[in-house]
Design a protein around this motif. Structure first.
Motif, mmCIF file in Angstrom:
data_model
loop_
_atom_site.group_PDB
_atom_site.id
_atom_site.type_symbol
_atom_site.label_atom_id
_atom_site.label_comp_id
_atom_site.label_asym_id
_atom_site.label_seq_id
_atom_site.Cartn_x
_atom_site.Cartn_y
_atom_site.Cartn_z
ATOM 1 N N PRO A 263 -28.533 35.421 -12.236
ATOM 2 C CA PRO A 263 -29.143 34.931 -11.368
ATOM 3 C C PRO A 263 -29.317 33.444 -10.833
ATOM 4 C CG PRO A 263 -30.288 35.913 -13.310
ATOM 5 C CD PRO A 263 -28.757 35.765 -13.382
ATOM 6 N N ILE A 264 -29.150 33.270 -9.489
ATOM 7 C CA ILE A 264 -28.548 32.063 -8.479
ATOM 8 C C ILE A 264 -29.888 31.068 -9.333
ATOM 9 C CG2 ILE A 264 -27.683 31.046 -7.164
ATOM 10 C CD1 ILE A 264 -26.198 33.350 -6.309
ATOM 11 N N ILE A 265 -29.172 29.833 -9.579
ATOM 12 C CA ILE A 265 -29.881 28.837 -9.665
ATOM 13 C C ILE A 265 -29.878 27.536 -8.435
ATOM 14 C CG2 ILE A 265 -31.301 26.702 -10.562
ATOM 15 C CD1 ILE A 265 -30.952 28.461 -12.845
ATOM 16 N N THR A 266 -30.478 27.127 -6.843
ATOM 17 C CA THR A 266 -30.464 26.639 -6.301
ATOM 18 C C THR A 266 -31.867 25.507 -6.639
ATOM 19 O OG1 THR A 266 -31.491 27.897 -4.447
ATOM 20 C CG2 THR A 266 -29.509 28.005 -4.999
ATOM 21 N N ARG A 267 -31.349 24.022 -5.811
ATOM 22 C CA ARG A 267 -32.479 23.151 -5.473
ATOM 23 C C ARG A 267 -32.456 22.855 -4.247
ATOM 24 N NH1 ARG A 267 -31.411 16.424 -6.311
ATOM 25 N NH2 ARG A 267 -33.878 15.769 -6.023
ATOM 26 N N SER B 95 -29.998 18.226 -15.710
ATOM 27 C CA SER B 95 -28.968 16.633 -15.289
ATOM 28 C C SER B 95 -27.908 17.583 -14.457
ATOM 29 C CB SER B 95 -28.213 15.769 -16.869
ATOM 30 O OG SER B 95 -27.310 17.400 -16.760
ATOM 31 N N GLN B 96 -27.718 18.247 -13.900
ATOM 32 C CA GLN B 96 -26.838 18.872 -13.116
ATOM 33 C C GLN B 96 -27.881 18.846 -11.388
ATOM 34 O OE1 GLN B 96 -24.282 22.410 -13.555
ATOM 35 N NE2 GLN B 96 -23.610 22.383 -11.594
ATOM 36 N N PHE B 97 -28.418 19.815 -11.330
ATOM 37 C CA PHE B 97 -29.294 20.356 -10.237
ATOM 38 C C PHE B 97 -30.515 19.151 -10.523
ATOM 39 C CE2 PHE B 97 -28.175 24.128 -12.243
ATOM 40 C CZ PHE B 97 -28.000 24.541 -10.633
ATOM 41 N N CYS B 98 -30.777 18.595 -10.730
ATOM 42 C CA CYS B 98 -31.858 17.289 -10.777
ATOM 43 C C CYS B 98 -31.664 15.555 -10.880
ATOM 44 C CB CYS B 98 -33.015 17.191 -11.712
ATOM 45 S SG CYS B 98 -33.544 19.530 -11.384
ATOM 46 N N GLN B 99 -30.829 14.982 -9.784
ATOM 47 C CA GLN B 99 -30.383 13.491 -9.643
ATOM 48 C C GLN B 99 -31.546 13.186 -8.968
ATOM 49 O OE1 GLN B 99 -26.791 13.183 -7.383
ATOM 50 N NE2 GLN B 99 -25.735 12.701 -9.528
ATOM 51 N N THR B 100 -32.032 12.490 -9.167
ATOM 52 C CA THR B 100 -33.270 11.746 -8.693
ATOM 53 C C THR B 100 -33.274 11.225 -6.870
ATOM 54 O OG1 THR B 100 -32.558 9.764 -9.465
ATOM 55 C CG2 THR B 100 -33.635 10.529 -11.625
ATOM 56 N N LEU C 36 -36.891 23.877 -7.407
ATOM 57 C CA LEU C 36 -35.698 24.676 -8.078
ATOM 58 C C LEU C 36 -36.332 26.176 -7.330
ATOM 59 C CD1 LEU C 36 -34.635 23.689 -11.056
ATOM 60 C CD2 LEU C 36 -33.446 22.573 -9.713
ATOM 61 N N ALA C 37 -35.116 26.677 -7.564
ATOM 62 C CA ALA C 37 -35.616 28.479 -7.462
ATOM 63 C C ALA C 37 -34.577 29.324 -7.318
ATOM 64 C CB ALA C 37 -35.520 28.757 -5.459
ATOM 65 N N CYS C 38 -35.232 30.481 -8.587
ATOM 66 C CA CYS C 38 -34.085 31.200 -8.845
ATOM 67 C C CYS C 38 -34.436 32.477 -8.059
ATOM 68 C CB CYS C 38 -34.512 30.946 -10.329
ATOM 69 S SG CYS C 38 -33.092 32.716 -11.140
ATOM 70 N N LEU D 91 -39.268 26.839 -9.718
ATOM 71 C CA LEU D 91 -40.405 26.407 -10.595
ATOM 72 C C LEU D 91 -39.860 25.241 -10.423
ATOM 73 C CD1 LEU D 91 -40.339 26.390 -14.044
ATOM 74 C CD2 LEU D 91 -38.001 26.382 -13.944
ATOM 75 N N GLU D 92 -41.002 23.996 -11.259
ATOM 76 C CA GLU D 92 -40.812 22.492 -10.626
ATOM 77 C C GLU D 92 -40.521 21.919 -11.567
ATOM 78 O OE1 GLU D 92 -43.827 19.658 -8.636
ATOM 79 O OE2 GLU D 92 -43.099 20.677 -6.838
#
Length: 259
Positions: A119-123, A202-207, A138-140, A174-175
């Protein structure tokens, strides 16, 4: 939950039919329960083309005859002692009902599952336009899959899931909060295998503030470099112009003296 299957395929009995599941590319063996040595022959039937394999047990040794087997012949192996049928390098098109005629009919329902992609996770960064946003969207996703379930896990608990029976593309949102310290993972599975993608928040969700700060700093560096290049070019042109004018004036002065 995330343990790999050790066996190459799964087999169980449902209403007198042996249910067999295997992953595409692996081998599967269909075993008759009873011995065949006391029988004059056994017969296998399977496939839409009506493939037939007859094993005759003569005094001089088993004699194997194939009918309509061109599509699968090079991937079949028959055990002369047990009558077992082995299919190597299985394909999804090998799925179907396999019938073995001994003293009575023995049925095997074979399902060959395609190998699962990771699966691929994107933001979704659109919600970063608001500085007050505290969540990361996010979305998988997976492409071109069938007979699978896609799920988000928080630790070992299922948060959400979606299943597709037919070939399709699927995506599951996903949130999470930016400061969330929980462990999340996206899992794609079918009845015999799974693929897992772990989420590094920490990688996908910088503020949003970090995102803007990062972009502002990068832009400032780029502008500084461009300004420096332009400044150097300008100075070079000015120096060249002054040098050329001095050389021209000296040449003219020299000519006047000679005259």
């Amino acid at each position: 939950m995330f343990c790999a299957f050790i066996s190459l395929y799964l087999l169980h009995l449902v209403d007198g039919v042996n249910i067999v599941s295997v992953t595409e590319g692996d081998s599967v063996t269909l075993h008759p329960d009873d011995t065949v040595r006391s029988l004059p022959y056994v017969q296998w039937r399977f496939g839409p083309e009506g493939t037939i394999i007859i094993i005759q047990f003569n005094g001089g040794g088993p004699d194997i005859t194939y009918f309509n087997e061109k599509r699968i012949r090079d991937r079949l192996q028959i055990d002369n002692q047990t009558g077992s049928l082995t299919i190597s390098n299985t394909r999804t098109t090998d799925s179907g009902l396999y019938e073995l005629k001994m003293k009575s009919w023995v049925l095997f329902s074979v399902t060959v599952y395609a190998r699962l992609p990771i699966p691929i996770i994107t933001r979704d960064s659109s919600n970063c336009s608001s500085s007050s946003s505290q969540n990361c969207s996010l979305a998988c996703s997976v492409l071109n899959v069938s007979h699978v379930t896609l799920s988000w896990y928080k630790g070992i608990s299922v948060l959400s899931s979606i299943s597709v029976p037919d070939l399709n593309n699927i995506s599951l949102p996903l949130e999470v909060e930016y400061q969330d310290k929980n462990t999340y993972s996206c899992v794609l599975n079918n009845p015999i295998s799974n693929q897992t993608q772990h989420l590094d928040i920490s990688q996908f969700c910088q503020t949003c503030a970090d995102h803007v700060h990062c972009c502002g700093f990068t832009e400032a560096v780029i502008r500084l470099v461009i300004s420096a290049v332009v400044g150097v070019a300008t100075v070079t042109i000015v120096v060249y112009d002054i040098t050329s004018r001095r050389a021209e004036n000296k040449r003219r002065t020299s000519q006047s003296v000679l005259e």
